[in-house]
Write an enzyme that holds these catalytic residues in place. Structure first.
Site, mmCIF file in Angstrom:
data_model
loop_
_atom_site.group_PDB
_atom_site.id
_atom_site.type_symbol
_atom_site.label_atom_id
_atom_site.label_comp_id
_atom_site.label_asym_id
_atom_site.label_seq_id
_atom_site.Cartn_x
_atom_site.Cartn_y
_atom_site.Cartn_z
ATOM 1 C CB CYS A 34 -0.897 -0.047 1.238
ATOM 2 S SG CYS A 34 -1.660 1.509 1.689
ATOM 3 C CB CYS A 43 0.922 1.381 4.192
ATOM 4 S SG CYS A 43 -0.859 1.085 4.185
#
Length: 231
Positions: A156, A159
């Site tokens: 991600c 992230c």
């Protein structure tokens, strides 16, 4: 903001020069460029299920068919670094590349997608299956003191952007803050049980009770202010 559904239709049905001209690399060229580029950002724009069935090593994931998710994750990429993008056969990556270029990113895309990559004998990898953490174990981890839980995933983009922030507060508040990192891509039951609707989501607990949460990227100074409020 361009409509991604319209871009997908154009790139699927029409040979649009903006989607294809001079920007595609065959599997050999794509692999060579990735190996040379030590700060490459590799983006798989297929669905999570497709990604889990096999992806190029190091790829992040942003589903082009979910417009808001794609935009949110794409905006976490570094515009100073080249984005290498691919899908199954090429049409979705063309739409993604078009959007990225229109928003200031330098993009190289894999001609023929991961299908061509596999046909050329290039390696792919799948996600490592991890055992689900029992809810009771999770609650035990957050039950005492001040605990910051980071629901994220390696694939991600936001992230990855948030990771240094989490590391920074972990170091700064080492004496009075516990940091727990949860793989949101693997711990699907915990994600559902804690109403985590997007990655990353960070939750702050005090004495076992949730006192604050946020999804997406947050600057370290802002996160520090939250922690100081509750410590």
């Amino acid at each position: 903001m361009k409509n991604i559904a319209r871009l997908l239709m154009l790139c699927t049905l029409v040979l649009v020069s903006a989607c294809t001209h001079g920007q595609s690399l065959n599997p050999d060229g794509f692999e060579t460029e990735l190996k040379k580029d030590t700060v490459a950002q590799l983006l798989d724009v297929r669905t999570p299920d497709e990604y889990n069935e096999g992806h190029i090593k190091g790829a992040m994931q942003a589903n082009i068919q979910k417009e808001q998710e794609f935009i949110r994750r794409a905006q976490a990429l570094d515009q100073k670094k080249t984005v290498y993008v691919y899908c199954l056969s090429g049409s979705r990556s063309q739409a993604a590349a078009t959007w990225l270029r229109q928003h200031g990113y330098n993009v190289k895309q894999l001609e023929g997608g991961i299908t061509a990559w596999k046909n050329a004998g290039k390696p792919v990898e799948g996600l490592v299956t991890k055992p689900e953490m029992p809810a009771a174990e999770y609650m035990k981890m957050v039950n005492n003191g001040l605990v910051l839980v980071d629901f994220g995933a390696e694939w991600c983009p936001p992230c990855r952007k948030l990771k240094p922030v989490i590391g920074g507060v972990k170091q700064k508040f080492a004496n009075n803050l516990k940091v727990v990192e949860i793989d949101g891509g693997a711990q699907t039951k915990l994600v559902k049980a804690n109403n985590v609707n997007s990655l990353p989501t960070i939750i702050l607990y005090k004495a076992g009770k949730e006192v604050w949460r946020a999804d997406g990227y947050i600057a370290q100074k802002d996160l520090e202010a939250v922690i100081n409020k509750f410590k």
